[in-house]
Write a protein that holds these residues in place. Sequence first.
Motif, short mmCIF file in Angstrom:
data_model
loop_
_atom_site.label_atom_id
_atom_site.label_comp_id
_atom_site.label_asym_id
_atom_site.label_seq_id
_atom_site.Cartn_x
_atom_site.Cartn_y
_atom_site.Cartn_z
N CYS A 147 64.27 -0.56 130.36
CA CYS A 147 64.33 -1.55 129.29
C CYS A 147 63.84 -0.97 127.97
O CYS A 147 64.30 -1.37 126.91
CB CYS A 147 63.57 -2.81 129.66
N PHE A 148 62.96 0.02 128.01
CA PHE A 148 62.41 0.57 126.78
C PHE A 148 63.42 1.48 126.07
O PHE A 148 63.21 1.86 124.92
CB PHE A 148 61.11 1.32 127.05
N LEU A 149 64.51 1.82 126.73
CA LEU A 149 65.59 2.58 126.10
C LEU A 149 66.57 1.66 125.38
O LEU A 149 67.41 2.12 124.63
CB LEU A 149 66.36 3.38 127.17
N ASP A 150 66.45 0.38 125.64
CA ASP A 150 67.41 -0.61 125.15
C ASP A 150 67.01 -1.14 123.78
O ASP A 150 65.98 -1.82 123.67
CB ASP A 150 67.48 -1.74 126.17
N PRO A 151 67.79 -0.87 122.74
CA PRO A 151 67.46 -1.44 121.43
C PRO A 151 67.40 -2.97 121.45
O PRO A 151 66.65 -3.56 120.69
CB PRO A 151 68.60 -0.95 120.53
N LEU A 152 68.19 -3.59 122.32
CA LEU A 152 68.16 -5.05 122.41
C LEU A 152 66.80 -5.54 122.90
O LEU A 152 66.34 -6.61 122.48
CB LEU A 152 69.26 -5.56 123.34
N PHE A 153 66.14 -4.78 123.77
CA PHE A 153 64.79 -5.13 124.21
C PHE A 153 63.86 -5.18 123.01
O PHE A 153 63.13 -6.15 122.80
CB PHE A 153 64.27 -4.11 125.23
N TRP A 154 63.88 -4.13 122.18
CA TRP A 154 62.98 -4.05 121.04
C TRP A 154 63.30 -5.11 120.00
O TRP A 154 62.41 -5.70 119.38
CB TRP A 154 63.04 -2.65 120.44
N HIS A 155 64.59 -5.37 119.77
CA HIS A 155 65.00 -6.39 118.82
C HIS A 155 64.47 -7.76 119.25
O HIS A 155 63.91 -8.51 118.44
CB HIS A 155 66.53 -6.39 118.70
N CYS A 156 64.62 -8.09 120.52
CA CYS A 156 64.17 -9.38 121.04
C CYS A 156 62.65 -9.46 121.10
O CYS A 156 62.07 -10.53 120.85
CB CYS A 156 64.79 -9.65 122.40
N LEU A 157 62.00 -8.35 121.40
CA LEU A 157 60.54 -8.33 121.37
C LEU A 157 60.06 -8.63 119.95
O LEU A 157 59.15 -9.45 119.74
CB LEU A 157 60.00 -6.97 121.83
N GLY A 158 60.69 -8.02 118.99
CA GLY A 158 60.35 -8.26 117.59
C GLY A 158 60.60 -9.69 117.16
O GLY A 158 59.80 -10.28 116.42
N LYS A 159 61.69 -10.25 117.63
CA LYS A 159 62.00 -11.64 117.31
C LYS A 159 60.90 -12.55 117.85
O LYS A 159 60.44 -13.46 117.17
CB LYS A 159 63.36 -12.00 117.91
N SER A 160 60.48 -12.30 119.06
CA SER A 160 59.43 -13.10 119.70
C SER A 160 58.09 -12.95 118.98
O SER A 160 57.31 -13.91 118.89
CB SER A 160 59.28 -12.66 121.16
N LEU A 161 57.81 -11.76 118.46
CA LEU A 161 56.53 -11.50 117.80
C LEU A 161 56.56 -11.75 116.29
O LEU A 161 55.56 -11.55 115.61
CB LEU A 161 56.10 -10.05 118.08
N GLY A 162 57.72 -12.16 115.77
CA GLY A 162 57.83 -12.48 114.35
C GLY A 162 57.91 -11.27 113.43
O GLY A 162 57.51 -11.34 112.27
N TRP A 163 58.45 -10.17 113.94
CA TRP A 163 58.59 -8.97 113.12
C TRP A 163 59.63 -9.19 112.03
O TRP A 163 60.55 -9.99 112.17
CB TRP A 163 58.99 -7.77 113.97
N LYS A 164 59.52 -8.41 110.97
CA LYS A 164 60.42 -8.53 109.83
C LYS A 164 61.78 -7.92 110.14
O LYS A 164 61.88 -6.94 110.85
CB LYS A 164 59.82 -7.82 108.62
N ASP A 165 62.83 -8.54 109.52
CA ASP A 165 64.18 -7.99 109.69
C ASP A 165 64.31 -6.65 108.97
O ASP A 165 64.94 -5.73 109.46
CB ASP A 165 65.23 -8.96 109.16
N ILE A 166 63.75 -6.58 107.78
CA ILE A 166 63.73 -5.31 107.04
C ILE A 166 62.29 -5.02 106.67
O ILE A 166 61.59 -5.86 106.11
CB ILE A 166 64.60 -5.38 105.75
N TRP A 167 61.87 -3.83 107.01
CA TRP A 167 60.50 -3.43 106.78
C TRP A 167 60.54 -2.17 105.95
O TRP A 167 61.19 -1.19 106.32
CB TRP A 167 59.82 -3.19 108.11
N GLU A 168 59.89 -2.18 104.82
CA GLU A 168 59.88 -1.03 103.92
C GLU A 168 58.59 -0.25 104.09
O GLU A 168 57.50 -0.81 103.99
CB GLU A 168 60.02 -1.49 102.47
N ILE A 169 58.73 1.00 104.40
CA ILE A 169 57.58 1.87 104.61
C ILE A 169 57.65 3.00 103.60
O ILE A 169 58.69 3.63 103.44
CB ILE A 169 57.60 2.45 106.04
N GLU A 170 56.55 3.24 102.92
CA GLU A 170 56.46 4.38 102.01
C GLU A 170 55.48 5.38 102.58
O GLU A 170 54.41 4.99 103.04
CB GLU A 170 56.00 3.94 100.62
#
Length: 107
Positions: free
Chosen positions: A42-65
């Motif tokens: 499951c950790f190879l699956d981008p859909l896993f990470w996308h859904c984990l982020g959705k559940s945890l309220g992660w940002k759709d676009i995150w800007e890192i400098e």
Amino acid sequence: MIKLAIQKAIEGGWNGDNIMLNGALINPKHLSSKGTRHPADCFLDPLFWHCLGKSLGWKDIWEIEYRKESGYIETWERPEWHYWQYKFIDHLAENKDPGLFFEKLLK
């Protein structure tokens, strides 16, 4: 904590029935001769990470400098889940325990 991460991804819409590899959905029955799926798949699956982020309220676009050794500041814009997926890969590459990663991530 791995179990909690999987539960959170399911809460975010991940069904765990298929995984995404190289842009193609693959049924886990094709991943082993016994027709079972290794939990790490499951950790190879981008859909896993996308859904984990959705559940945890992660940002759709995150800007890192970040500043490169040359002094140049580079901006990186990605979904936050994408960032954490790559941090997980780096964590494993350093021969660290996957459970420890999720323990820190889900605090």
